[in-house]
Design an enzyme around this catalytic site. Sequence first.
Site, PDB file in Angstrom:
ATOM      1  N   VAL A  10       0.591  -1.248  -0.040  1.00  0.00           N
ATOM      2  CA  VAL A  10       0.003  -0.083   0.077  1.00  0.00           C
ATOM      3  C   VAL A  10       1.015   1.252  -0.045  1.00  0.00           C
ATOM      4  O   VAL A  10       0.572   2.182  -0.727  1.00  0.00           O
ATOM      5  CB  VAL A  10      -1.067   0.034   1.178  1.00  0.00           C
ATOM      6  CG1 VAL A  10      -1.598   1.502   1.502  1.00  0.00           C
ATOM      7  CG2 VAL A  10      -1.949  -1.123   1.274  1.00  0.00           C
ATOM      8  N   ALA A  11       1.894   1.310   0.968  1.00  0.00           N
ATOM      9  CA  ALA A  11       2.738   2.300   1.283  1.00  0.00           C
ATOM     10  C   ALA A  11       3.596   2.668  -0.176  1.00  0.00           C
ATOM     11  O   ALA A  11       3.761   3.833  -0.381  1.00  0.00           O
ATOM     12  CB  ALA A  11       3.350   2.145   2.354  1.00  0.00           C
ATOM     13  N   ASP A  71       2.480  33.670 -38.427  1.00  0.00           N
ATOM     14  CA  ASP A  71       2.201  34.313 -39.795  1.00  0.00           C
ATOM     15  C   ASP A  71       2.657  35.855 -39.330  1.00  0.00           C
ATOM     16  O   ASP A  71       3.478  36.155 -38.187  1.00  0.00           O
ATOM     17  CB  ASP A  71       0.653  34.130 -40.228  1.00  0.00           C
ATOM     18  CG  ASP A  71      -0.210  34.597 -38.999  1.00  0.00           C
ATOM     19  OD1 ASP A  71       0.319  34.857 -37.948  1.00  0.00           O
ATOM     20  OD2 ASP A  71      -1.492  34.655 -39.278  1.00  0.00           O
ATOM     21  N   ASP A 129      -4.737  32.144 -39.309  1.00  0.00           N
ATOM     22  CA  ASP A 129      -6.181  33.043 -38.828  1.00  0.00           C
ATOM     23  C   ASP A 129      -7.292  32.944 -39.946  1.00  0.00           C
ATOM     24  O   ASP A 129      -8.244  33.276 -39.861  1.00  0.00           O
ATOM     25  CB  ASP A 129      -6.022  34.150 -38.514  1.00  0.00           C
ATOM     26  CG  ASP A 129      -4.886  35.101 -39.702  1.00  0.00           C
ATOM     27  OD1 ASP A 129      -4.644  34.583 -40.593  1.00  0.00           O
ATOM     28  OD2 ASP A 129      -4.313  36.158 -39.214  1.00  0.00           O
ATOM     29  N   ASP A 158      -6.582  27.834 -43.187  1.00  0.00           N
ATOM     30  CA  ASP A 158      -5.604  27.543 -42.186  1.00  0.00           C
ATOM     31  C   ASP A 158      -5.874  26.380 -41.390  1.00  0.00           C
ATOM     32  O   ASP A 158      -4.980  25.759 -40.888  1.00  0.00           O
ATOM     33  CB  ASP A 158      -5.336  28.779 -41.549  1.00  0.00           C
ATOM     34  CG  ASP A 158      -4.253  29.829 -42.136  1.00  0.00           C
ATOM     35  OD1 ASP A 158      -3.616  29.379 -42.963  1.00  0.00           O
ATOM     36  OD2 ASP A 158      -4.393  30.803 -41.735  1.00  0.00           O
ATOM     37  N   GLU A 162      10.817   2.893   1.777  1.00  0.00           N
ATOM     38  CA  GLU A 162       9.840   1.993   2.934  1.00  0.00           C
ATOM     39  C   GLU A 162      10.248   0.526   2.341  1.00  0.00           C
ATOM     40  O   GLU A 162      10.219  -0.231   3.568  1.00  0.00           O
ATOM     41  CB  GLU A 162       8.540   2.455   2.770  1.00  0.00           C
ATOM     42  CG  GLU A 162       8.029   3.778   3.253  1.00  0.00           C
ATOM     43  CD  GLU A 162       6.842   4.551   3.022  1.00  0.00           C
ATOM     44  OE1 GLU A 162       6.149   3.712   2.106  1.00  0.00           O
ATOM     45  OE2 GLU A 162       6.727   5.818   2.674  1.00  0.00           O
ATOM     46  N   ASN A 200       2.631   6.875   4.649  1.00  0.00           N
ATOM     47  CA  ASN A 200       2.165   6.826   3.356  1.00  0.00           C
ATOM     48  C   ASN A 200       1.198   7.798   3.223  1.00  0.00           C
ATOM     49  O   ASN A 200       0.904   8.980   2.185  1.00  0.00           O
ATOM     50  CB  ASN A 200       1.572   5.555   3.167  1.00  0.00           C
ATOM     51  CG  ASN A 200       0.878   5.577   1.824  1.00  0.00           C
ATOM     52  OD1 ASN A 200       1.637   6.004   0.677  1.00  0.00           O
ATOM     53  ND2 ASN A 200      -0.424   5.243   1.602  1.00  0.00           N
ATOM     54  N   THR A 224       2.618  11.610   3.785  1.00  0.00           N
ATOM     55  CA  THR A 224       3.462  12.172   2.613  1.00  0.00           C
ATOM     56  C   THR A 224       2.937  12.358   1.440  1.00  0.00           C
ATOM     57  O   THR A 224       3.173  13.354   0.787  1.00  0.00           O
ATOM     58  CB  THR A 224       4.676  11.382   2.647  1.00  0.00           C
ATOM     59  OG1 THR A 224       4.353   9.941   2.241  1.00  0.00           O
ATOM     60  CG2 THR A 224       5.703  11.049   3.668  1.00  0.00           C
TER      61      THR A 224
HETATM   62  P1  ATP Z   1       0.276  37.428 -43.274  1.00  0.00           P
HETATM   63  O1  ATP Z   1       1.422  36.655 -43.000  1.00  0.00           O
HETATM   64  O2  ATP Z   1       0.911  38.980 -43.426  1.00  0.00           O
HETATM   65  O3  ATP Z   1      -0.815  37.785 -42.387  1.00  0.00           O
HETATM   66  P2  ATP Z   1      -1.231  36.051 -45.156  1.00  0.00           P
HETATM   67  O4  ATP Z   1      -0.538  35.074 -45.442  1.00  0.00           O
HETATM   68  O5  ATP Z   1      -2.733  36.287 -44.468  1.00  0.00           O
HETATM   69  O6  ATP Z   1      -0.355  37.563 -44.826  1.00  0.00           O
HETATM   70  P3  ATP Z   1      -2.761  36.948 -47.323  1.00  0.00           P
HETATM   71  O7  ATP Z   1      -3.738  37.782 -46.681  1.00  0.00           O
HETATM   72  O8  ATP Z   1      -3.286  35.770 -47.773  1.00  0.00           O
HETATM   73  O9  ATP Z   1      -1.568  36.844 -46.782  1.00  0.00           O
HETATM   74  O10 ATP Z   1      -2.524  38.092 -48.633  1.00  0.00           O
HETATM   75  C1  ATP Z   1      -1.711  37.539 -49.680  1.00  0.00           C
HETATM   76  C2  ATP Z   1      -1.479  38.732 -50.720  1.00  0.00           C
HETATM   77  O11 ATP Z   1      -2.740  38.981 -51.324  1.00  0.00           O
HETATM   78  C3  ATP Z   1      -0.909  40.084 -50.040  1.00  0.00           C
HETATM   79  O12 ATP Z   1       0.289  40.279 -50.113  1.00  0.00           O
HETATM   80  C4  ATP Z   1      -1.751  40.888 -50.895  1.00  0.00           C
HETATM   81  O13 ATP Z   1      -0.827  41.254 -52.261  1.00  0.00           O
HETATM   82  C5  ATP Z   1      -2.915  40.452 -51.312  1.00  0.00           C
HETATM   83  N1  ATP Z   1      -4.071  40.790 -50.768  1.00  0.00           N
HETATM   84  C6  ATP Z   1      -4.365  40.599 -49.245  1.00  0.00           C
HETATM   85  N2  ATP Z   1      -5.637  40.987 -48.834  1.00  0.00           N
HETATM   86  C7  ATP Z   1      -6.079  41.525 -49.994  1.00  0.00           C
HETATM   87  C8  ATP Z   1      -7.354  42.065 -50.454  1.00  0.00           C
HETATM   88  N3  ATP Z   1      -8.429  42.471 -49.558  1.00  0.00           N
HETATM   89  N4  ATP Z   1      -7.673  42.453 -51.687  1.00  0.00           N
HETATM   90  C9  ATP Z   1      -6.806  41.965 -52.732  1.00  0.00           C
HETATM   91  N5  ATP Z   1      -5.643  41.504 -52.405  1.00  0.00           N
HETATM   92  C10 ATP Z   1      -5.295  41.227 -51.150  1.00  0.00           C
END
Ligand code: ATP
Length: 847
Positions: free
Chosen positions: A257-258, A304, A581, A585, A650, A675, A678
């Site tokens: 047990v301990a 990013d 984001d 992604d 122990e 036991n 502790t």
């Molecule tokens: P980051 O790493 O800076 O966040 P990202 O990977 O999100 O960039 P995106 O937003 O996909 O990059 O943009 C890629 C490219 O697309 C940009 O460099 C720009 O030239 C073009 N872009 C971004 N936003 C727009 C928009 N609203 N309209 C038109 N072209 C755009």
Amino acid sequence: MTALGPRLMEGRGLTSAEATRRLERDGENVIPRAAPRSLIARVARQLADPMIVLLCAALVVVLVLGDRVDATIIGAVVVLNTVIGVVQEVRAEHAVAVLDELASPQARVRRDGRFVELPAAQLVVGDEVRLEAGDVVPADLSLGEAVALEVDEAAMTGESVPVRRGTGEEVLSGTVVTRGRAVAAVVRTGAQSGLGRIAVLIAATGLRPTPLQRRLSRLSRQLVWITAGLAAVVLLLAVLRGEPLADSLILAVSLAVAAIPESLPAVVSVALALGALRMARRSAIVRWLPAVETLGSVSVLASDKTGTLTEGRMTVRRTWTAEGACDVDGPAYGRDGAVRGASADGSAVERLLRDVVLCNDARLTPVGDGWSGIGDPLEVALLVAAARLDEGLLHAPREWRRVDETPFDSESRSMTTVHEDATGGRLVVVKGAPETVLDGLADRAVADRARAEAHAMARAGFRVLAVADGAPDRAPELVGLVGMIDPPRDDAAAVVSACRAAGIRPLLVTGDHAETALAVAREVGIARPDGEVVDGDVVARGEHVARVERIDVYARTHPEQKVDIIDAWQARGHVVAMTGDGVNDAPALRRADIGVAMGKHGTEVARQAADLVLADDDLRTVVTAVAEGRRIYANIRTFLRYGLSGGLAEVLVILVAPFVGIATPLLPGQILWINMLTHGIPGVAFGGEPLDPRLMQRPSPSPERSVLGEGLVRRIVVGGLLIAGVSIAAGLLATAHSWPTTTVVFLTLGLAQLALALALRAPRSTRGLGERALELSVAAAVGLQVLAATWTPLQELLGTRSVGPAAWATVLALAVLPGAVVKVSAGRRPAAQPASSPGSGARPSWK
Ligand code: ATP
């Protein structure tokens, strides 16, 4: 392209009062959960633990043998452990529920005529909801107005090719908007919705054990067997020595047990769940408990750029047209500022800025002496720049009504809109990455000139957009370039150097141009002097794999290439954290060991796919979370070291003492008491120990190592030998001086374990009582141990006797020895937990 749907939904949505009424009637829009376990079920679960089963078996043995005292103590141990186990389980579940709440999805819903962001749980049938690319559909919806809407229904159908959905059609909750936007009405919520119906079928059954918990429960099963074997040896030896069978049996059972650290499951679950809660308080929301374990081992952080390393507040600083370049000055969102330059009065720059207003989904409203923008920060910046030339340009969409569009996505890197004026004349506007837009131009010479100019701007750190326009049936004509800056965050360089110090390799993975990316990477310290910069094409061809460790910056990457980058690092044994984001992604966030999403500016899809959500969008929080992960892992290992050293000591005392002339070193009840004392109180306190700062000054521990690896077994053996050594020495001295031997051994063994607990505690940064749980619990345990040998009722229960001052002095002097040795030798090592690296030390140093 898609024609705009008829504006079916011009309603004002529901009123708050009506929504509240419906919410009361239909309940919240949440997936039904399994009912919480009953108290009886919780207790039963604790009792089913192999270690507790062993204790119960021991209880039966001593009861059958009529040993009331030991039965009482074992009973107390069982009750104490069950209570601790149940309390910790409830605490852990509560912590996870709080986390769930924090990570719950949001929805944009029209209430009282205005769109507001609300928790999706608040949606009711009849609500009007706005959807955008990157949203997870929050309830079953009927589409009113849909623009180029595409939905990934993989969650429902398993089919991951996005499907087009138009006005009048339904989209189901849990599916993902990959493109376009829509306004839609809620038709079903909660259990009635698509996701709810599936969830009812697979209703979650409480918390699943994490990999570490599974590994530890395997370990505890092994310990149960080892201890049972040792107990059998003790039994055999005792019988051979001629001791009565019943007494020998009780001794063997008590020892078994301990020797087992039965509070281990409680320590682990509470360390993980409360650790996750601590992270949440510091803005790092863990969406999946096992991630807490993995976090400490992160060795690559791929980030990013926009909004993560940079402020995400873009400002247009330069324009370029056939008439020449202009500078744009003024504060980011201020109304002061102007477009300056020889060509600022020309028509070309006006056309450029009108076009970026037309091909734009953001909105700008005046606030005080500045602007407030809603939408993509890049598009907001374009509107501000246009307003600096002429605020009247913001009304261009009235003259040029939008009739068609292809929304921006990070595959095409461009956005196209089609407009019509009062006379029926049409205008197509394209804006996007120069590579995309310039390739579509009819005039090669103009494209080449613009390309050279775009390069120069990118090299200077600008994010560059090219803009073209023209009639629908002809190739567009270049209007100009726009250069934006997005300064690095103040603390980005500090985060990067904290990562390097902790053995985490920082990388930049962006969709932006190589030159722009490199400029930022240099400024924040990601790009090393000899580090390489590659484009997404290199990744697409698989050429990054062989030299992945040399590459610091990945530019112009598509989201799916992020997955390849993660794969290449993982193949080398690394644990990769990746931020993301965007809509696309999600696969990378899932593939990464730790997917990190931004709580504020990220999309809902990214948040739902991530393991960690940064509520404050601050990359520093990842480092905080890594530190927390390392703290938790270190605490679990320290507890194991403490608990197993004591158990081993122990066993050794019982096994060895008879051979050196101490026939009865300990009574069974005394073993059980030690036991309980502790393991019970200080054991759980180990889970809450603070971070040893040295853990963030060296590489992460390997994820695959055994939890007992890296010298821990050796240290447990040394600890056990030291404690057993001083206890037997105390026994020999007691015999020599005719002190009560058993009591002296009992006191030394218990106190030496408690002294070891103090020696193993982590260094404190503050002197507050809040951080003193371990010291306080050790003090309480020491008090009880002293009482056990001085207070008559306990003396009677445990069979101890009073000892004199000389014996006490000997006990105390010997009991502090093992702790002192451990403390002194730890002081000479660089840190409590040695460095290790995956791939047997093959990992290069990147400092
Ligand atoms: P980051 O790493 O800076 O966040 P990202 O990977 O999100 O960039 P995106 O937003 O996909 O990059 O943009 C890629 C490219 O697309 C940009 O460099 C720009 O030239 C073009 N872009 C971004 N936003 C727009 C928009 N609203 N309209 C038109 N072209 C755009």
